[in-house]
Design a protein around this motif. Sequence first.
Motif, short mmCIF file in Angstrom:
data_model
loop_
_atom_site.label_atom_id
_atom_site.label_comp_id
_atom_site.label_asym_id
_atom_site.label_seq_id
_atom_site.Cartn_x
_atom_site.Cartn_y
_atom_site.Cartn_z
N ASN A 140 0.82 -1.20 0.00
CA ASN A 140 0.00 0.00 0.00
C ASN A 140 0.85 1.26 0.00
O ASN A 140 0.53 2.25 -0.62
CB ASN A 140 -0.92 0.01 1.23
N PHE A 155 -1.52 12.92 -2.91
CA PHE A 155 -2.47 13.16 -1.83
C PHE A 155 -3.51 14.15 -2.30
O PHE A 155 -3.24 15.01 -3.14
CB PHE A 155 -1.77 13.71 -0.59
N LYS A 175 -7.89 18.25 1.11
CA LYS A 175 -9.30 18.55 1.25
C LYS A 175 -9.56 20.04 1.40
O LYS A 175 -10.43 20.61 0.75
CB LYS A 175 -9.86 17.80 2.46
N THR A 211 -5.04 17.94 -5.85
CA THR A 211 -4.05 16.92 -5.53
C THR A 211 -2.64 17.52 -5.49
O THR A 211 -2.38 18.56 -6.09
CB THR A 211 -4.08 15.79 -6.56
N CYS A 244 -2.20 3.78 4.12
CA CYS A 244 -3.20 2.87 3.60
C CYS A 244 -4.57 3.54 3.69
O CYS A 244 -4.75 4.55 4.34
CB CYS A 244 -3.21 1.57 4.40
N GLY A 245 -5.52 2.96 3.00
CA GLY A 245 -6.85 3.55 2.97
C GLY A 245 -6.88 4.77 2.08
O GLY A 245 -6.17 4.86 1.08
N HIS A 246 -7.69 5.75 2.45
CA HIS A 246 -7.80 6.97 1.62
C HIS A 246 -6.57 7.84 1.81
O HIS A 246 -5.87 7.76 2.82
CB HIS A 246 -9.07 7.74 1.98
N HIS A 247 -6.30 8.69 0.85
CA HIS A 247 -5.16 9.59 0.91
C HIS A 247 -5.63 11.04 0.92
O HIS A 247 -5.05 11.90 0.25
CB HIS A 247 -4.23 9.33 -0.28
N VAL A 248 -6.68 11.30 1.68
CA VAL A 248 -7.26 12.63 1.78
C VAL A 248 -6.69 13.32 3.02
O VAL A 248 -6.94 12.89 4.15
CB VAL A 248 -8.80 12.57 1.86
N SER A 264 -6.80 16.23 5.55
CA SER A 264 -7.79 17.20 6.03
C SER A 264 -7.13 18.53 6.35
O SER A 264 -7.14 19.00 7.50
CB SER A 264 -8.51 16.64 7.26
N LEU A 323 -2.93 9.74 8.35
CA LEU A 323 -3.22 8.79 7.28
C LEU A 323 -2.37 7.53 7.40
O LEU A 323 -2.59 6.58 6.65
CB LEU A 323 -2.96 9.43 5.91
N CYS A 369 -0.91 3.99 8.58
CA CYS A 369 -1.55 2.80 9.14
C CYS A 369 -0.57 2.01 10.01
O CYS A 369 -0.65 0.79 10.11
CB CYS A 369 -2.11 1.91 8.03
#
Length: 312
Positions: A5, A12, A15, A91, A169-173, A175, A187, A189
């Motif tokens: 991952n 990224f 947001k 991004t 891992c997961g979303h790359h947003v 905040s 972000l 993991c």
Amino acid sequence: MELANWTKVSAFFLKGFSGYPALEHLLFPLCSAMYLVTLLGNAAIVAVSVLDAHLHTPMYFFLGNLSILDICFTSSFVPLMLVHLLSVQKTISFIGCAIQMCLSLSTGSTECVLLAVMAYDRYLAICQPLRYPVLMSHRLCLLLAGAAWVLCLLKSVAETVIAMRLPFCGHHVVSHFSCEILAVLKLACSDTSVNEGFLLVGAILLLPLPLAFICLSYTLILATVLRVPSAAGRRKAFSTCSAHLAVVLLFYGTVIFIYMKPKSKEARVSDEVFTVLYAVVTPMLNPIIYSLRNKEVKEAARKVWGRTWTSW
């Protein structure tokens, strides 16, 4: 699996204020105007400090460094933030995120150290006036400024490398409107306790300690000024230090308000708004404070402008 991952992370999503279109439309002209004033004001301070021989003193050498820092700090994220305020695609590449993180950390850390160095310079100038030219030599000025830039850069590079080597891992947003290191760490993991401990040590070294040193310096300065017999001498000493004190209170006041308050688990847009204002407003106000409160800067600016206008 975590390594796989991590290797797939190429960008990224920042947001920022994407959930508040009206706020984005308000912030764009406001931040654009403040960024322009920041560039012009700080560039003018640097130019005047270099072009006028009367300002070739330690105080204005450090002031020029502060102006360069403010330009670099705001330029590390404001241009991209302005683009993102008007675009749907918000991004930033993995490498770009790391560079932005390192630059903002480095310039912000260096400013903390530089403000303490400037307080030490004012202490020597007022409390040790006869020995001041010897104590604050040109070599020492270069050494203090260079050490602040280099050490903070090395610290920031280490913090950035440790953070960006984590498995994501997961979303790359993210905040946030920039690659702020604490927002990026959320972000990861894997365990980030080492990163947070490293950041805590750096925060202690760069916030309470320099601020305590600044307070001690100005306490000694105040005690010395109050012993000056003439009212004119006291006014001159207070005038010399008032601009620096205003910048110190503005910088540390906003930093403590934003970063030392209790943290909430969820990101709030109000935190980002205050961060935008702090990161853009403070660098913009620094040259205004120095130019309005310092007769030498205003006089030097008039001379430089007069020479430039005559040459044209």
